[in-house]
Design a protein around this motif. Structure first.
Motif, short mmCIF file in Angstrom:
data_model
loop_
_atom_site.label_atom_id
_atom_site.label_comp_id
_atom_site.label_asym_id
_atom_site.label_seq_id
_atom_site.Cartn_x
_atom_site.Cartn_y
_atom_site.Cartn_z
N UNK A 64 34.42 40.73 47.72
CA UNK A 64 33.10 40.35 47.20
C UNK A 64 32.97 40.73 45.72
N UNK A 65 33.43 41.92 45.36
CA UNK A 65 33.37 42.34 43.95
C UNK A 65 34.25 41.46 43.07
N UNK A 66 35.41 41.07 43.58
CA UNK A 66 36.29 40.18 42.83
C UNK A 66 35.63 38.81 42.62
N UNK A 67 35.04 38.27 43.68
CA UNK A 67 34.39 36.96 43.57
C UNK A 67 33.23 37.00 42.58
N UNK A 68 32.49 38.10 42.57
CA UNK A 68 31.38 38.24 41.61
C UNK A 68 31.90 38.26 40.18
N UNK A 69 33.01 38.97 39.97
CA UNK A 69 33.61 39.04 38.63
C UNK A 69 34.07 37.66 38.16
N UNK A 70 34.81 36.98 39.01
CA UNK A 70 35.34 35.67 38.64
C UNK A 70 34.21 34.66 38.43
N UNK A 71 33.20 34.73 39.25
CA UNK A 71 32.05 33.82 39.10
C UNK A 71 31.37 34.03 37.75
N UNK A 100 27.34 43.07 31.30
CA UNK A 100 27.43 42.44 32.61
C UNK A 100 28.89 42.29 33.07
N UNK A 101 29.75 41.86 32.18
CA UNK A 101 31.15 41.69 32.58
C UNK A 101 31.79 43.04 32.90
#
Length: 285
Positions: A64-71, A100-101
Motif C-alpha cells: 500500500x505504501x509503495x502504491x501511494x508513492x508511485x501514484x 509530500x514525496x
C-alpha cells in the motif's frame, strides 16, 4: 495436565453449556474432548498458519505504501502551458511537493524495514530464518537499488529528508511530467554511514537518480523476498491446512470451531479454526 476441547460457541442450543468469563456469560457446545498430544498438534498447525497470515499482513502494508508513492510520483502528467507552468512551479508549491514525496518515501522505507525484520523473526520460530537471511544477503549483493534503499532509510533516520530535487520534463513549451530525483552529491555530503554503498554512489557523482526507476527496481526485490518467504514455508503450511481441514470436515454444517484448554475463567486459551482462514491461506500458497 489440563483439559482440552474442541467446541463451537452457541447462541441457542439444547446442548449448550455456559461459562462465566470476565463477567460475561459465554455459551458453547463441546464437540470433542482432546488429549494433550492432540491439542498440541492442532495448536502448532494454527501457529504455522497464523505466521503466514502475519507475513502477508506486513507485506500488504508495504504494498500500500509503495502504491501511494508511485501514484503520487506519476500523477502530475498533464501538459501545462507557460502561464500554468509559472503558477505551478513556484517556490512554495515545489516545497509542498518535496514534503509530500518524502512523506511517501519515508513511509515506504520504514514499512519495508519493518517487514524484513518481523518476517525474519517469525521465520526464526520455525527454524527458517537462515534461509531467509541468505536470500536477502544475495539480493543485497546483486542489486544496487536494494543496497541504496536499505541505506537510504538509515540516512533519512539519522541525517535528513532523502529526496531534494524536483524538476519537469519540457517538450515544445509544455510540461509533460514532473520528475523526482535523488541528488547524489547532496546525499554524500557530510554523511559517512553509506558503508559499501558509498562506492556505488561514487559512480553517480554529479548525477541524479530517478526516484520512480529506483523505487520500481527496489520493490521488485521486495516482492521476490516475499515470494521466497512463502515458498520456504509452503510445505509446512500445506500439511497444517490439510490436517485442520480434516477436523472441520468431521462436523457437518460447521464453518468454524474453537480450540480451548481449561474451561474456566482463569486459564481459558482460545484459538479459532475456520473455513474462511483455510481458504485465505490456500489462495496465498
Amino acid at each position: 495436565l489440563g483439559i482440552y476441547f474442541l467446541l463451537i460457541w452457541m447462541r441457542y442450543s439444547l446442548e449448550e453449556q455456559k461459562i462465566n468469563i470476565e463477567d460475561k456469560l459465554i455459551q458453547f457446545k463441546i464437540l470433542e474432548e482432546l488429549n494433550k498430544k492432540q491439542f498440541d498438534e492442532i495448536s502448532n498447525c494454527l501457529e504455522e498458519i497464523d505466521l503466514l497470515l502475519k507475513v502477508e499482513d506486513y507485506f500488504l502494508i508495504v504494498e500500500k505504501n509503495y502504491n501511494d508513492l508511485i501514484k503520487f510520483i506519476s500523477q502530475n502528467d498533464d501538459k501545462l502551458n507557460k502561464e500554468q507552468l509559472a503558477a505551478f512551479l513556484n517556490e512554495n508549491y515545489l516545497r509542498k511537493l518535496k514534503i509530500e514525496v518524502n512523506r511517501h518515501i519515508l513511509n515506504y522505507l520504514s514499512s519495508t524495514r519493518t517487514y524484513i525484520d518481523h518476517v525474519a523473526r517469525l521465520l526464526k520460530k520455525i527454524n527458517l530464518s537462515e534461509e531467509f537471511e541468505l536470500k536477502i544477503s544475495n539480493i543485497y549483493d546483486e542489486n544496487f537499488s536494494y543496497r541504496f534503499y536499505s541505506r537510504l532509510r538509515n540516512y533519512s533516520q539519522h541525517k535528513g529528508i532523502p529526496l531534494t530535487y524536483v524538476s519537469c520534463e519540457v517538450i515544445n513549451n509544455d510540461v509533460s511530467k514532473m520528475i523526482y530525483t535523488y541528488d547524489i552529491n547532496f546525499l554524500m555530503n557530510d554523511y559517512n554511514s553509506w558503508s559499501s554503498v558509498k562506492e556505488d554512489l561514487k559512480k553517480f557523482e554529479g548525477r541524479k537518480l530517478d526516484c520512480l526507476v529506483v523505487s520500481e527496481k527496489y520493490h521488485s526485490n521486495i516482492k521476490e523476498i516475499n515470494n521466497f518467504a512463502y515458498s520456504i514455508n509452503k510445505k509446512n503450511v500445506k500439511k497444517s491446512i490439510d490436517f485442520l481441514k480434516t477436523i472441520l470436515d468431521k462436523y457437518k454444517n460447521v464453518d468454524r470451531v474453537t480450540l480451548v484448554n481449561e474451561l474456566n475463567d482463569k486459564t481459558l486459551k482460545v484459538k479459532l479454526i475456520s473455513k474462511e482462514k483455510i481458504n485465505t491461506i490456500n489462495q496465498l500458497i
